[in-house]
Each structure stands twice: as C-alpha cells, then as structure tokens.
Enzyme design. Structure first.
Site, PDB file in Angstrom:
ATOM      1  N   HIS A  56      -1.419  17.478   3.525  1.00 65.21           N
ATOM      2  CA  HIS A  56      -2.531  18.066   4.284  1.00 65.21           C
ATOM      3  C   HIS A  56      -2.152  19.470   4.745  1.00 65.21           C
ATOM      4  CE1 HIS A  56      -4.491  14.328   4.083  1.00 65.21           C
ATOM      5  NE2 HIS A  56      -4.488  13.947   5.350  1.00 65.21           N
ATOM      6  N   CYS A 109      -3.487  11.284  10.681  1.00 63.57           N
ATOM      7  CA  CYS A 109      -2.560  12.141   9.933  1.00 63.57           C
ATOM      8  C   CYS A 109      -2.770  13.626  10.226  1.00 63.57           C
ATOM      9  CB  CYS A 109      -2.690  11.872   8.433  1.00 63.57           C
ATOM     10  SG  CYS A 109      -4.373  11.857   7.816  1.00 63.57           S
ATOM     11  N   ARG A 158     -12.051  17.556   2.628  1.00 62.60           N
ATOM     12  CA  ARG A 158     -11.254  16.883   1.602  1.00 62.60           C
ATOM     13  C   ARG A 158     -11.129  17.823   0.402  1.00 62.60           C
ATOM     14  NH1 ARG A 158      -8.296  12.820   3.035  1.00 62.60           N
ATOM     15  NH2 ARG A 158      -9.961  11.368   3.572  1.00 62.60           N
ATOM     16  N   SER A 187      -4.987  11.423  -0.807  1.00 65.31           N
ATOM     17  CA  SER A 187      -4.173  10.257  -0.458  1.00 65.31           C
ATOM     18  C   SER A 187      -4.470   9.761   0.949  1.00 65.31           C
ATOM     19  CB  SER A 187      -2.680  10.557  -0.598  1.00 65.31           C
ATOM     20  OG  SER A 187      -2.317  11.680   0.171  1.00 65.31           O
ATOM     21  N   ARG A 221      -5.917   3.626  19.081  1.00 66.87           N
ATOM     22  CA  ARG A 221      -5.553   4.987  19.492  1.00 66.87           C
ATOM     23  C   ARG A 221      -6.206   5.433  20.790  1.00 66.87           C
ATOM     24  NH1 ARG A 221      -6.532   7.544  13.521  1.00 66.87           N
ATOM     25  NH2 ARG A 221      -4.676   6.660  12.504  1.00 66.87           N
ATOM     26  N   GLN A 233      -7.531  18.481   3.528  1.00 65.31           N
ATOM     27  CA  GLN A 233      -6.849  17.197   3.485  1.00 65.31           C
ATOM     28  C   GLN A 233      -6.842  16.586   2.083  1.00 65.31           C
ATOM     29  OE1 GLN A 233      -8.646  16.288   7.848  1.00 65.31           O
ATOM     30  NE2 GLN A 233      -7.768  14.504   6.837  1.00 65.31           N
ATOM     31  N   GLY A 267       0.813  -1.217   0.000  1.00 60.46           N
ATOM     32  CA  GLY A 267       0.000   0.000   0.000  1.00 60.46           C
ATOM     33  C   GLY A 267       0.843   1.262   0.000  1.00 60.46           C
ATOM     34  N   SER A 274      -2.105 -10.242  -2.888  1.00 63.11           N
ATOM     35  CA  SER A 274      -0.881  -9.529  -3.286  1.00 63.11           C
ATOM     36  C   SER A 274       0.372 -10.354  -3.055  1.00 63.11           C
ATOM     37  CB  SER A 274      -0.773  -8.208  -2.503  1.00 63.11           C
ATOM     38  OG  SER A 274      -1.874  -7.377  -2.749  1.00 63.11           O
TER      39      SER A 274
END
Length: 340
Positions: A243, A130, A236, A160, A99, A157, A12, A40
């Site tokens: 970002h 992020c 977005r 990606s 988190r 943002q 990824g 993959s």
C-alpha cells in the site's frame, strides 16, 4: 520458556504471513496450533522448517493456550474470539470487529504500546486497518514534536488487501486483456481493476465516504490523538502487494522538512529513503517482504503555514496485518504474560 500460540485462519494470505513472521523473528513458541474451517481441514502449512496440518476451528479447545492470532473475517471472529478469550487465551484480532470497542485496545506497537495493558478487560486486542497502521507509524513521531492538527491522505491500496479472490481477479483480468480467448469475468471489484484504479474500497456510507476511509479517521484518533482531524480518499490500484499513501500534514507549529526527516530516520519501524533524484524514493514493489514502513518525498507544503507532504509505502500483508499482530504478541509477552 515459550508460549502456546494458535493461528486462526492459517491457510489464508495473512495467516501464512503470521507463520512466516513468527519463524523469522524467532518468537518463543513452545507449541503452535494452526486452525482453519472444515473445508480446509488437514491442509498443510509451513512454520519455519516444520510442516503443520490444520485443525478444525469449530471443535478446538483454547483452554491452556496463551495467545490466538486471528486472521479470519468478522463473522467467524464474532463467533470464535469470545470462546478463546473466555478460555483464558488472549485474542489478537486482525478483523475490524473489535477495533472501535472502547474496552478493546487498538495497538500499533511503535505508536501506543502502553495501551496493551488494557487487554485484560475482554482478553482481546485489535489490530488496525492496514492503511491506518502504516500511516500512524509515520505520524506519531512527528506529532510528538509539533502536534498534528489535520491530515489529508490519499491511499493507493494493493489488491491483496481484498484477499486471495482480489489477487486472482487482477491476475485473471490482466491475462484476458493480453489473451482475449482466456476471458474471465470477475465480480470482486465494481470496475475493471487491471490497468485501472478504483476510488472505492468497502461500502459507501451516508455522507459519501467509504467504510475504508471512515476506518482511517476513527482509528487514527483512537491510536494517536482524538483531536487530530483526518480526511481520506482510499483507492484500489492494480498492484498485487504493498500500500502507498500520499499524506499531507498540518501542524500546530512549524516543522522544518530537514528536522522531520531526521525525526523519521530515528523513529522505530521507519526507513527513510528520500533523495531528490530519479528513483530516490520507494515504490510498493520494493517494500514487499520487508518489515519497515518506508518514507519518501518529504517536503514543505507552501500553501499553509505549518505543512508537510510525504510519501508512505509498506507491505500491507506484513505491517498492515501479520507483522503488526506478531509485534503485538511480542509486546504482550514482554509486558503482560511474562514467562520464566
């Protein structure tokens, strides 16, 4: 002596960046394994001047490996991270799964490195969202000086942050606008993303905020200070990588903009580019591939007694994900898993 490192989700965008950054920073690797799902399996990825073939995550034995950097979604992490942790391999997880677990440290090394010692409770360390990661790098040195009361942040943002499918959606939509015969519909975003902005990232919550906005609130409190009030609007934008954030900060005491600029210039992980002239600031396209969090447009907010405004830009695939994970690995090795 070096470490035995596993990259989970090596095919990824974030997994690729983790491999690049480990090589760039000359992380002490004795052995490295790159894992992916069975679809993959055998895909080749680069690590420095080496080419590695992916192995099957489902059958991999984590016993004897030092650290595993996870760059897969919460569902896969929920299944495989406890397996790695139980085998004695410390997990550094980029998903949102751990988190908010009080027994899992949430770390930005420039901000709360001391929290790394809490890894031993579950053998897991969480990487923040992020948009949170770059913001707290800017907030912490200012908070140490003047104590932050409240933060109002609006994010811009890049696509990606939504993965490869989101990047493809922006590319395909942009092409179809210029070439209507090449018309491809996308179902990644709720609205057109090309030449547009969408004030909606992640799911809506009962109070009208989105999960992305909630993440910024909760994570800032966990990483910096539980008493900081945060309100966010996450948007977005049609940018591929990078970002940006417009941040308004209210302090408990006055902090002059010149002093703030000097503090940020000396802070780890930050590059201040703040000239009051055309082009005297950083935009997302200029931060791509860089390690730093860039700060511009530092100025007093005259509408409140102790306020500052600033503009914050960072490569979300790097500081917002892969770089922060590698920095955590470096910190963990330095402080807890010393070799030699």
């Amino acid at each position: 002596m070096g470490y035995k490192i596993v990259i989970v989700g090596a095919t990824g965008n974030v997994g690729h960046e983790m491999l690049n950054i480990l090589a760039e920073r000359e992380f002490p690797v004795d052995e490295i394994a790159v894992l992916a799902s069975r679809k993959s399996l055998g895909t080749e990825v680069s690590f420095g001047d080496k080419t590695l073939k992916t192995k099957d995550l489902d059958t991999f034995d984590f016993t004897g490996w030092d650290m595993a950097l996870f760059a897969v979604g919460s569902e896969a992490t929920q299944k495989y991270a406890p397996i790695a942790a139980k085998a004695g391999c410390v997990v550094i997880d980029n998903s949102s799964l751990y988190r908010y677990d009080p027994d899992v440290p949430l770390i930005v090394p420039e901000v709360n490195p001391e929290a790394v010692h809490g890894y031993s409770k579950k053998n897991i360390i969480a990487n923040p969202n992020c948009s949170t990661a770059q913001m707290v790098v800017a907030l912490k040195p200012l908070h140490d000086r003047a104590k932050i009361k409240r933060v109002v942040v609006s994010t811009y943002q890049s696509v990606s942050g939504g993965g490869k499918a989101a990047i493809d959606a922006l590319w395909d939509e942009t092409k179809s606008i210029y070439n209507p015969t090449d018309n491809k519909t996308q179902d990644v975003f709720t609205k057109q993303i090309a030449f547009n902005v969408i004030p909606h990232i992640d799911a809506f919550m009962e109070d009208g905020t989105t999960k992305e906005e909630w993440k910024m609130v909760v994570e800032t409190k966990k990483i910096v200070d539980k008493n900081i009030k945060v309100t966010a609007t996450c948007v977005r934008v049609p940018v591929f990588v990078g970002h940006s954030e417009a941040i308004n900060i209210e302090f408990e005491e006055f902090l002059d903009e010149d002093e703030a600029r000097d503090i940020l210039r000396e802070a780890p992980g930050i590059m201040v580019i703040d000239k009051r002239e055309d082009g005297g600031y950083v935009t997302p396209i200029e931060c791509v591939g860089d390690y730093a969090t860039f700060i511009s447009r530092i100025r007093q907010d005259s509408t409140i007694d102790n306020g500052l405004n600033l503009w914050c830009v960072s490569d979300n695939l790097r500081k917002g994900a892969a770089l922060n994970a590698v920095q955590i690995a470096e910190l963990l090795g330095r402080e807890c898993l010393k070799k030699g």
